[in-house]
Design a protein around this motif. Structure first.
Motif, PDB file in Angstrom:
ATOM      1  N   GLY A 176       0.627  -1.095  -0.072  1.00  0.00           N
ATOM      2  CA  GLY A 176      -0.137   0.166  -0.095  1.00  0.00           C
ATOM      3  C   GLY A 176       0.689   1.299  -0.036  1.00  0.00           C
ATOM      4  O   GLY A 176       0.718   2.043  -1.024  1.00  0.00           O
ATOM      5  N   LYS A 188      -5.948  -0.113   1.648  1.00  0.00           N
ATOM      6  CA  LYS A 188      -5.648  -1.521   1.307  1.00  0.00           C
ATOM      7  C   LYS A 188      -6.774  -2.521   1.713  1.00  0.00           C
ATOM      8  O   LYS A 188      -7.773  -2.234   2.338  1.00  0.00           O
ATOM      9  CB  LYS A 188      -4.331  -1.902   2.321  1.00  0.00           C
ATOM     10  N   VAL A 236      -3.667   2.983   3.832  1.00  0.00           N
ATOM     11  CA  VAL A 236      -2.545   2.228   3.948  1.00  0.00           C
ATOM     12  C   VAL A 236      -1.866   3.050   5.024  1.00  0.00           C
ATOM     13  O   VAL A 236      -0.771   2.369   5.655  1.00  0.00           O
ATOM     14  CB  VAL A 236      -1.697   2.148   2.760  1.00  0.00           C
ATOM     15  N   GLU A 279      -3.668   0.128  -9.578  1.00  0.00           N
ATOM     16  CA  GLU A 279      -4.663   0.632  -8.675  1.00  0.00           C
ATOM     17  C   GLU A 279      -6.122   1.350  -9.437  1.00  0.00           C
ATOM     18  O   GLU A 279      -5.698   1.674 -10.705  1.00  0.00           O
ATOM     19  CB  GLU A 279      -4.125   1.879  -7.908  1.00  0.00           C
TER      20      GLU A 279
END
Length: 166
Positions: free
Chosen positions: A41, A57, A74, A144
């Motif tokens: 993360g 995360k 994260v 992501e």
């Protein structure tokens, strides 16, 4: 209104397929994953130049014997007691990584809350609501997706609760 990212770059995963099928506005971010980095993360936040408070995360825990997904920043950690309470359970522990991979269909460090093989009960940390968009794993290390927290909650059926510790 933001434009929908239609690029299916090297970012076509079950998570991005689910987002596209739902008509959700999202952006794909890619970065070179460093296997030596100590935190997936934090690596994502650094590589994308995004505040760690906006990068979340995906953790899989077991609450009273049922696998449950927790999505937390994260920048912090998961409060297992708060997670159990958020779903009406008594006790939560981190799930076995092999079981988490098998049930979600993703590898550790790339588990996405979206497009999982088996849809699990999901809780999104309430801090997500403080941001117009957040980033979560798109289903692969180095990949992501950025989307509105409300969209993530709607697509996963997530409850919002204060389950993270800063």
């Amino acid at each position: 209104m933001a434009k929908k990212s239609r690029k299916q770059q090297p970012g076509c995963t079950p998570a991005t397929v689910a987002l596209t099928a739902a008509g959700t506005v999202f952006t794909v971010h890619t970065y070179a994953h460093d296997p030596a980095h100590p935190s997936y993360g934090e690596e994502a936040a650094e590589a994308m130049g995004v505040s760690p408070e906006r990068v979340f995360k995906t953790l899989v825990a077991e609450v009273d014997g049922e696998l449950t997904v927790a999505v937390v920043p994260v920048a912090g950690t998961l409060n297992l007691k708060a997670l159990a309470s958020a779903v009406g359970g008594k006790k939560a522990t981190m799930a076995d990584p092999v079981a988490a991979e098998r049930v979600t269909g993703y590898v550790r460090g790339g588990i996405s809350p979206l497009g999982q093989r088996k849809r699990l009960r999901t809780v999104l940390d309430a801090s997500a609501g403080a941001h117009p968009t957040i980033c979560v794993s798109a289903g692969r290390r180095g990949l992501e997706v950025e989307l509105a927290p409300a969209d993530l909650a709607a697509l996963t059926g997530a409850a919002l609760a204060p389950i993270g510790r800063g």
